[in-house]
Design a protein around this motif. Structure first.
Motif, PDB file in Angstrom:
ATOM      1  N   UNK A  22       0.830  -1.209   0.000  1.00  0.00           N
ATOM      2  CA  UNK A  22       0.000   0.000   0.000  1.00  0.00           C
ATOM      3  C   UNK A  22       0.863   1.256   0.000  1.00  0.00           C
ATOM      4  N   UNK A  23       1.904   1.258   0.806  1.00  0.00           N
ATOM      5  CA  UNK A  23       2.805   2.413   0.851  1.00  0.00           C
ATOM      6  C   UNK A  23       3.435   2.631  -0.519  1.00  0.00           C
ATOM      7  N   UNK A  24       3.879   1.559  -1.144  1.00  0.00           N
ATOM      8  CA  UNK A  24       4.487   1.647  -2.476  1.00  0.00           C
ATOM      9  C   UNK A  24       3.473   2.149  -3.500  1.00  0.00           C
ATOM     10  N   UNK A  25       2.232   1.706  -3.391  1.00  0.00           N
ATOM     11  CA  UNK A  25       1.168   2.126  -4.303  1.00  0.00           C
ATOM     12  C   UNK A  25       1.014   3.647  -4.294  1.00  0.00           C
ATOM     13  N   UNK A  43     -10.614 -10.773  -1.438  1.00  0.00           N
ATOM     14  CA  UNK A  43     -11.413 -11.762  -2.168  1.00  0.00           C
ATOM     15  C   UNK A  43     -12.887 -11.621  -1.790  1.00  0.00           C
ATOM     16  N   UNK A  44     -13.741 -11.561  -2.800  1.00  0.00           N
ATOM     17  CA  UNK A  44     -15.170 -11.431  -2.579  1.00  0.00           C
ATOM     18  C   UNK A  44     -15.677  -9.999  -2.551  1.00  0.00           C
ATOM     19  N   UNK A  45     -14.765  -9.038  -2.539  1.00  0.00           N
ATOM     20  CA  UNK A  45     -15.144  -7.623  -2.533  1.00  0.00           C
ATOM     21  C   UNK A  45     -14.981  -7.053  -3.941  1.00  0.00           C
ATOM     22  N   UNK A  46     -15.676  -5.958  -4.222  1.00  0.00           N
ATOM     23  CA  UNK A  46     -15.621  -5.313  -5.537  1.00  0.00           C
ATOM     24  C   UNK A  46     -14.653  -4.135  -5.566  1.00  0.00           C
ATOM     25  N   UNK A  47     -14.284  -3.619  -4.389  1.00  0.00           N
ATOM     26  CA  UNK A  47     -13.414  -2.442  -4.352  1.00  0.00           C
ATOM     27  C   UNK A  47     -12.621  -2.408  -3.058  1.00  0.00           C
ATOM     28  N   UNK A  48     -11.661  -1.507  -3.020  1.00  0.00           N
ATOM     29  CA  UNK A  48     -10.851  -1.264  -1.821  1.00  0.00           C
ATOM     30  C   UNK A  48     -10.503   0.219  -1.794  1.00  0.00           C
ATOM     31  N   UNK A  49     -10.345   0.763  -0.601  1.00  0.00           N
ATOM     32  CA  UNK A  49     -10.011   2.186  -0.453  1.00  0.00           C
ATOM     33  C   UNK A  49      -8.814   2.305   0.471  1.00  0.00           C
ATOM     34  N   UNK A  50      -7.846   3.106   0.039  1.00  0.00           N
ATOM     35  CA  UNK A  50      -6.651   3.353   0.841  1.00  0.00           C
ATOM     36  C   UNK A  50      -6.520   4.857   1.038  1.00  0.00           C
ATOM     37  N   UNK A  51      -6.044   5.261   2.208  1.00  0.00           N
ATOM     38  CA  UNK A  51      -5.813   6.679   2.470  1.00  0.00           C
ATOM     39  C   UNK A  51      -4.480   6.809   3.193  1.00  0.00           C
ATOM     40  N   UNK A  52      -3.751   7.862   2.856  1.00  0.00           N
ATOM     41  CA  UNK A  52      -2.446   8.105   3.460  1.00  0.00           C
ATOM     42  C   UNK A  52      -2.289   9.597   3.724  1.00  0.00           C
ATOM     43  N   UNK A  53      -1.998   9.943   4.956  1.00  0.00           N
ATOM     44  CA  UNK A  53      -1.661  11.313   5.305  1.00  0.00           C
ATOM     45  C   UNK A  53      -0.151  11.361   5.461  1.00  0.00           C
ATOM     46  N   UNK A  54       0.495  12.271   4.757  1.00  0.00           N
ATOM     47  CA  UNK A  54       1.954  12.365   4.835  1.00  0.00           C
ATOM     48  C   UNK A  54       2.386  13.822   4.825  1.00  0.00           C
ATOM     49  N   UNK A  55       3.572  14.061   5.336  1.00  0.00           N
ATOM     50  CA  UNK A  55       4.118  15.411   5.396  1.00  0.00           C
ATOM     51  C   UNK A  55       5.402  15.452   4.579  1.00  0.00           C
ATOM     52  N   UNK A  56       5.496  16.455   3.728  1.00  0.00           N
ATOM     53  CA  UNK A  56       6.688  16.666   2.912  1.00  0.00           C
ATOM     54  C   UNK A  56       6.983  18.157   2.904  1.00  0.00           C
ATOM     55  N   UNK A  57       8.185  18.499   3.313  1.00  0.00           N
ATOM     56  CA  UNK A  57       8.597  19.911   3.368  1.00  0.00           C
ATOM     57  C   UNK A  57       7.578  20.751   4.136  1.00  0.00           C
ATOM     58  N   UNK A  58       7.207  20.279   5.315  1.00  0.00           N
ATOM     59  CA  UNK A  58       6.298  20.982   6.227  1.00  0.00           C
ATOM     60  C   UNK A  58       4.884  21.149   5.682  1.00  0.00           C
ATOM     61  N   UNK A  60       1.372  19.062   4.942  1.00  0.00           N
ATOM     62  CA  UNK A  60       0.656  17.811   5.139  1.00  0.00           C
ATOM     63  C   UNK A  60      -0.335  17.619   3.994  1.00  0.00           C
ATOM     64  N   UNK A  61      -0.335  16.408   3.450  1.00  0.00           N
ATOM     65  CA  UNK A  61      -1.223  16.083   2.331  1.00  0.00           C
ATOM     66  C   UNK A  61      -1.981  14.805   2.632  1.00  0.00           C
ATOM     67  N   UNK A  62      -3.145  14.686   2.011  1.00  0.00           N
ATOM     68  CA  UNK A  62      -3.947  13.474   2.104  1.00  0.00           C
ATOM     69  C   UNK A  62      -4.066  12.879   0.706  1.00  0.00           C
ATOM     70  N   UNK A  63      -3.586  11.660   0.559  1.00  0.00           N
ATOM     71  CA  UNK A  63      -3.710  10.939  -0.709  1.00  0.00           C
ATOM     72  C   UNK A  63      -4.703   9.798  -0.501  1.00  0.00           C
ATOM     73  N   UNK A  64      -5.563   9.582  -1.485  1.00  0.00           N
ATOM     74  CA  UNK A  64      -6.549   8.510  -1.412  1.00  0.00           C
ATOM     75  C   UNK A  64      -6.564   7.745  -2.733  1.00  0.00           C
ATOM     76  N   UNK A  65      -6.693   6.444  -2.614  1.00  0.00           N
ATOM     77  CA  UNK A  65      -6.764   5.588  -3.799  1.00  0.00           C
ATOM     78  C   UNK A  65      -7.941   4.635  -3.620  1.00  0.00           C
ATOM     79  N   UNK A  66      -8.789   4.574  -4.631  1.00  0.00           N
ATOM     80  CA  UNK A  66      -9.866   3.590  -4.661  1.00  0.00           C
ATOM     81  C   UNK A  66      -9.571   2.618  -5.790  1.00  0.00           C
ATOM     82  N   UNK A  67      -9.578   1.351  -5.463  1.00  0.00           N
ATOM     83  CA  UNK A  67      -9.333   0.296  -6.438  1.00  0.00           C
ATOM     84  C   UNK A  67     -10.645  -0.414  -6.724  1.00  0.00           C
ATOM     85  N   UNK A  68     -10.846  -0.786  -7.978  1.00  0.00           N
ATOM     86  CA  UNK A  68     -12.067  -1.457  -8.385  1.00  0.00           C
ATOM     87  C   UNK A  68     -11.713  -2.706  -9.181  1.00  0.00           C
TER      88      UNK A  68
END
Length: 194
Positions: A22-25, A43-58, A60-68
């Motif tokens: 997930x981190x690599x994604x 397995x058995x699901x139609x989608x997945x959701x990932x969220x990552x809050x990270x800080x770069x050069x002071x 903070x950002x929120x990245x989100x990925x939805x997989x289908x």
């Protein structure tokens, strides 16, 4: 995760590798080990959701990925859609090293070049775009060469583009290797005591 070293531990099949995947994604917009996004969905699901809050050069950002299972993934950074992986690469930088990366030492230059390409792409997004352009140009050239009577004028144009992008990539690689080489020499000096 916190600052400094973070350790993931647990029994087999508890999801340690999934966390790293997930981190690599979030770093490259595609999985490191899985061939297709659908393989990352439970397995058995139609989608997945990932969220990552990270800080770069002071900042903070929120990245989100939805997989289908049956459509393209949806990526946003700070709620702004990311249309191509090249727009994501370099925002959240990761150096991944797993057992499969022992080939960097044991195998030929292909895996080392791929790893170098991934690292440079995260530092220089234009490099990632140039790699993508190179792949398209090589595919076009190969298709042209497979023709019974290739258009020589078109081949000349393709060769010029190929040379131009290749020289750009070589310049990026050379600068990167020069910098990492200097760091490696210093570390080697420390390890060996001079």
């Amino acid at each position: 995760f916190g600052e400094g070293v973070n350790i993931l531990f647990g029994d087999n099949a508890q999801g340690k590798t999934n966390v790293l995947e997930a981190v690599y994604l979030f770093s490259m917009g595609k999985a490191n080990r899985a061939r297709r996004d659908a393989e990352l969905i439970l397995h058995g699901e139609e989608s997945a959701r990932l969220a990552l809050t990270f800080t770069d050069r002071d900042r903070t950002s929120l990245a989100e990925i939805e997989l289908f299972k049956n459509q393209r993934k949806a990526i946003t950074v700070n709620e702004v859609p990311v249309r191509r992986n090249s727009e994501l690469v370099g925002r959240f930088r990761v150096v991944y090293f797993g057992p499969e990366y022992l080939g960097l030492v044991k195998e030929g230059p292909k895996q080392r070049r791929r790893n170098t390409d991934i690292l440079i792409s995260q530092l220089r997004p234009r490099y990632f775009s140039a790699l993508s352009d190179l792949k398209k140009i090589v595919e076009s050239k190969n298709a042209l060469l497979k023709m019974e009577r290739p258009n020589t004028a078109m081949l000349e144009i393709i060769n010029e583009k190929l040379a131009s992008i290749s020289s750009e990539l070589i310049a990026y690689r050379s600068a990167y290797l020069e910098k990492t080489g200097a760091l490696a020499r210093e570390i080697q000096r420390e390890i060996s005591g001079g």
